[in-house]
Design a protein around this motif. Sequence first.
Motif, PDB file in Angstrom:
ATOM      1  N   THR A 152      -3.868   4.270  -1.879  1.00 30.64           N
ATOM      2  CA  THR A 152      -4.869   4.847  -0.975  1.00 30.64           C
ATOM      3  C   THR A 152      -5.024   6.321  -1.053  1.00 30.64           C
ATOM      4  O   THR A 152      -4.123   6.985  -0.876  1.00 30.64           O
TER       5      THR A 152
ATOM      6  N   HIS B  65       0.366   5.112   0.310  1.00 31.15           N
ATOM      7  CA  HIS B  65      -0.666   6.448   0.753  1.00 31.15           C
ATOM      8  C   HIS B  65       0.126   7.681   0.617  1.00 31.15           C
ATOM      9  O   HIS B  65       1.056   8.217   1.786  1.00 31.15           O
TER      10      HIS B  65
ATOM     11  N   VAL C 130     -12.236   5.899   2.069  1.00 28.39           N
ATOM     12  CA  VAL C 130     -12.491   4.523   2.097  1.00 28.39           C
ATOM     13  C   VAL C 130     -13.281   4.052   3.106  1.00 28.39           C
ATOM     14  O   VAL C 130     -12.795   4.370   4.355  1.00 28.39           O
TER      15      VAL C 130
ATOM     16  N   LEU D 216     -10.809  -0.469   4.535  1.00 29.77           N
ATOM     17  CA  LEU D 216      -9.736   0.275   4.786  1.00 29.77           C
ATOM     18  C   LEU D 216      -8.833  -0.750   5.635  1.00 29.77           C
ATOM     19  O   LEU D 216      -7.417  -1.124   5.443  1.00 29.77           O
TER      20      LEU D 216
ATOM     21  N   ILE E 273       0.874  -1.401   0.001  1.00 31.05           N
ATOM     22  CA  ILE E 273       0.176   0.000   0.071  1.00 31.05           C
ATOM     23  C   ILE E 273       0.762   1.127  -0.048  1.00 31.05           C
ATOM     24  O   ILE E 273       1.890   1.475   0.756  1.00 31.05           O
TER      25      ILE E 273
END
Length: 364
Positions: free
Chosen positions: A207, A175, A237, A242, A173
């Motif tokens: 994200t 971010h 999200v 999430l 992920i």
Amino acid sequence: MNAPARHRTPPGPGRPRALVLRALGLGDLLTVVPALRALRRHLPRHEIVLAAPERLTEAAAATGLVDRLLPASAAGRAVPTDLAWTGPPPDLAVDLHGNGPPSHLLLQRLRPGRILAYAHPGTPGIPGPRWREDEHERERWCRLLDWYGIAADPAEVQIPAPSVPSPAPGAVIVHPGADAAARCWPKERFAAVAGEVRRRGHEVVVTAGAGEGSLARFVAAEAGLPPAAVLGGAQDVPFDRLAALVAGARCVVVGDTGLAHLATALGTASVVLFGPVAPRLWGPPVDARHRVLWHPAGDGSAHPGDAHGRVPDERLLTITVGEVVSAIGELLKRPQATIAGTQCAHPETDTEAAALTRGLRTPG
């Protein structure tokens, strides 16, 4: 909002109530999980009500430590001007929001039976310990409770694993957002990291919180990722999705913001980038699952920059793409990781992880 305590008194007339003030963001909520856990153990018969922004309702419920959320918020990190408390005064009010008259007086207006808060000369009627500026947020609120005789352990950061499946199990992920520009590493660098991870055969998800869609789409496009690799943006999200994504991830790459604390709470490996504020105040626990990147100026200050500034902090900008990719490579060497209490196999070999580090083609 239900908590897992087996001996909890069910809601009903006459049940004592405790109000906890923490009207801030997701990361702020997760840093007081140890304090909330201590309160839950100490007050098994109480209804624990958390005064916090309404958008945190699902996150608060997911901790399993409070019974309901009382919507409360203010601009930035300010104290709300009012609380929509109904019924008899709370038996106990706990200030986990600040250390001065604004939050103290807000709680005093409700006429609680007792207030737990840090001492301040502006509210001499409230006893409490002395506030320390140079203290980790988790330790700060546990120390407050300890002073009042409530045993609290700042290491108890975990929240229960989500019950829904991850939308991208095993992904890395990325971010790129934060709630202040001072804590936002340049989007071009996030894109370079995401692109390198993708080129080495790992699924990458970018994200985004509400309003961060354009930022996340830029990172994904520059990294060669499909539009479907972006989750969120137009709005946050949903928390259960999430949390499932983070719980099932190989690694989270993030600045000093809420998703970093979610990775900590779910036991997910993370690479966290710091700039204006020292990690000793907001960083993850010392743990092999976490890599903290920070280049202080040398003055030893815990607040060398403005955490809410409008431009990226100069210390944050000294972190290179190469450093981040190297940190990811170190985490990918781990043959297994315990994520949200579940052993998840990581089939990649040390050779592949080293190749990820060596294969960097974009300068920092």
